[in-house]
Write a protein that holds these residues in place. Structure first.
Motif, PDB file in Angstrom:
ATOM      1  N   SER A  66      39.846 -29.603   3.802  1.00  0.00           N
ATOM      2  CA  SER A  66      38.549 -30.419   4.193  1.00  0.00           C
ATOM      3  C   SER A  66      37.678 -30.141   3.020  1.00  0.00           C
ATOM      4  CB  SER A  66      37.979 -30.541   5.406  1.00  0.00           C
ATOM      5  OG  SER A  66      38.850 -30.768   6.364  1.00  0.00           O
ATOM      6  N   ARG A  67      36.727 -30.881   2.907  1.00  0.00           N
ATOM      7  CA  ARG A  67      35.413 -30.478   2.223  1.00  0.00           C
ATOM      8  C   ARG A  67      34.599 -29.555   2.940  1.00  0.00           C
ATOM      9  NH1 ARG A  67      30.802 -34.285  -0.893  1.00  0.00           N
ATOM     10  NH2 ARG A  67      29.901 -32.626  -1.991  1.00  0.00           N
ATOM     11  N   ASP A 112      40.262 -27.073 -12.832  1.00  0.00           N
ATOM     12  CA  ASP A 112      40.839 -28.419 -12.267  1.00  0.00           C
ATOM     13  C   ASP A 112      40.274 -28.588 -11.014  1.00  0.00           C
ATOM     14  OD1 ASP A 112      42.986 -28.418 -14.269  1.00  0.00           O
ATOM     15  OD2 ASP A 112      44.117 -27.190 -13.137  1.00  0.00           O
ATOM     16  N   ILE A 113      39.370 -27.675 -10.285  1.00  0.00           N
ATOM     17  CA  ILE A 113      38.914 -27.844  -8.829  1.00  0.00           C
ATOM     18  C   ILE A 113      37.558 -28.717  -8.889  1.00  0.00           C
ATOM     19  CG2 ILE A 113      37.512 -26.509  -7.082  1.00  0.00           C
ATOM     20  CD1 ILE A 113      39.283 -24.030  -8.018  1.00  0.00           C
ATOM     21  N   PRO A 114      37.607 -29.842  -8.198  1.00  0.00           N
ATOM     22  CA  PRO A 114      36.593 -30.672  -8.308  1.00  0.00           C
ATOM     23  C   PRO A 114      35.313 -30.118  -7.519  1.00  0.00           C
ATOM     24  CG  PRO A 114      38.291 -31.597  -7.015  1.00  0.00           C
ATOM     25  CD  PRO A 114      38.822 -30.283  -7.541  1.00  0.00           C
ATOM     26  N   ALA A 115      34.401 -30.635  -7.484  1.00  0.00           N
ATOM     27  CA  ALA A 115      32.913 -30.048  -7.134  1.00  0.00           C
ATOM     28  C   ALA A 115      33.209 -30.247  -5.228  1.00  0.00           C
ATOM     29  CB  ALA A 115      31.769 -30.583  -7.563  1.00  0.00           C
ATOM     30  N   GLY A 133      40.691 -33.781  -5.665  1.00  0.00           N
ATOM     31  CA  GLY A 133      40.653 -32.740  -4.475  1.00  0.00           C
ATOM     32  C   GLY A 133      41.789 -32.601  -3.671  1.00  0.00           C
ATOM     33  N   ALA A 134      42.679 -33.796  -3.276  1.00  0.00           N
ATOM     34  CA  ALA A 134      43.952 -33.772  -3.015  1.00  0.00           C
ATOM     35  C   ALA A 134      45.163 -33.464  -3.685  1.00  0.00           C
ATOM     36  CB  ALA A 134      44.062 -35.432  -2.144  1.00  0.00           C
ATOM     37  N   ILE A 135      44.994 -33.936  -4.955  1.00  0.00           N
ATOM     38  CA  ILE A 135      46.002 -33.846  -6.095  1.00  0.00           C
ATOM     39  C   ILE A 135      46.263 -32.216  -6.294  1.00  0.00           C
ATOM     40  CG2 ILE A 135      46.603 -33.762  -8.386  1.00  0.00           C
ATOM     41  CD1 ILE A 135      45.298 -36.862  -8.000  1.00  0.00           C
ATOM     42  N   VAL A 170      39.814 -39.738  -0.251  1.00  0.00           N
ATOM     43  CA  VAL A 170      40.960 -39.588   0.629  1.00  0.00           C
ATOM     44  C   VAL A 170      40.426 -39.145   2.018  1.00  0.00           C
ATOM     45  CG1 VAL A 170      43.256 -38.695   1.075  1.00  0.00           C
ATOM     46  CG2 VAL A 170      42.355 -39.121  -1.197  1.00  0.00           C
ATOM     47  N   ASN A 171      40.687 -39.898   3.115  1.00  0.00           N
ATOM     48  CA  ASN A 171      40.411 -39.427   4.398  1.00  0.00           C
ATOM     49  C   ASN A 171      41.475 -38.155   4.844  1.00  0.00           C
ATOM     50  OD1 ASN A 171      40.436 -39.180   7.445  1.00  0.00           O
ATOM     51  ND2 ASN A 171      38.563 -40.605   7.044  1.00  0.00           N
TER      52      ASN A 171
END
Length: 183
Positions: A66-67, A112-115, A133-135, A170-171
């Protein structure tokens, strides 16, 4: 005296309107919404496992993470951290989150890591992550669960929501439930 009477009348009218009529209207309107005013629950085998619009902590290697949450995913204390981007404590938290992602997801680069995977949302209860974030987590999950990466990638694509306005998302709960259903 005339002003006092007008003030009392206005107070009584607004009290009736805002404390009785409006809440009753909202209550009836919510009963017509999805979830009947109780939120959209996610059930597995007849058991409620969570709410689709409320972030939950997932941090086991076999699940999509999760975030981060500034409030420990506590809905009663919804809030951000209120730490600015130059705050040393905040920078240390973000750095630790980046290090953890790099440790558990070998093969990804820092860039590669999104914020959204290392910063908490304003409410601290965001149920969604970005598709990026899911990829970045696909390889880890496929390896831990001994699944084909393409199968996991297809699952991410299938659960990517593209709203009319705003970015794709993406949930995490829905994605992890679907992941558990994969054979």
């Amino acid at each position: 005296m005339k002003t006092l009477v007008q003030s009392i009348r206005l107070t009584l009218v607004l009290t009736a309107l805002l404390c009785v009529i409006y809440p009753v209207f909202i209550s009836f309107a919510s009963k017509m919404a999805k979830g009947k005013g109780n939120g959209e629950t996610i059930t597995v085998n007849g058991k409620v496992v969570g709410y689709a619009l409320l972030g939950q902590k997932f941090d086991k290697p076999q699940y999509f993470w999760s975030r981060p949450s500034a409030v420990g995913y506590n809905a009663a204390g919804s809030a951000g951290s209120n730490k600015g981007p130059s705050n040393p404590d905040y920078l240390k938290e973000v750095s630790n989150r980046i290090d953890t992602l790099l440790k558990y997801n070998p093969g990804i680069k820092r860039s590669d890591i999104p914020a959204d995977m290392v910063t908490a949302s304003g409410s601290g209860l965001d149920p969604d992550i970005s598709p990026a974030g899911a990829i970045i987590q696909i390889n880890r999950i496929a390896a831990v669960r001994k699944l084909d990466e393409q199968k996991v990638a297809a699952l991410v694509k299938e659960h990517t929501e593209k709203p009319m306005f705003g970015p794709a998302k993406v949930n995490v709960l829905k994605l992890n439930v679907a992941l558990d259903e994969l054979k």
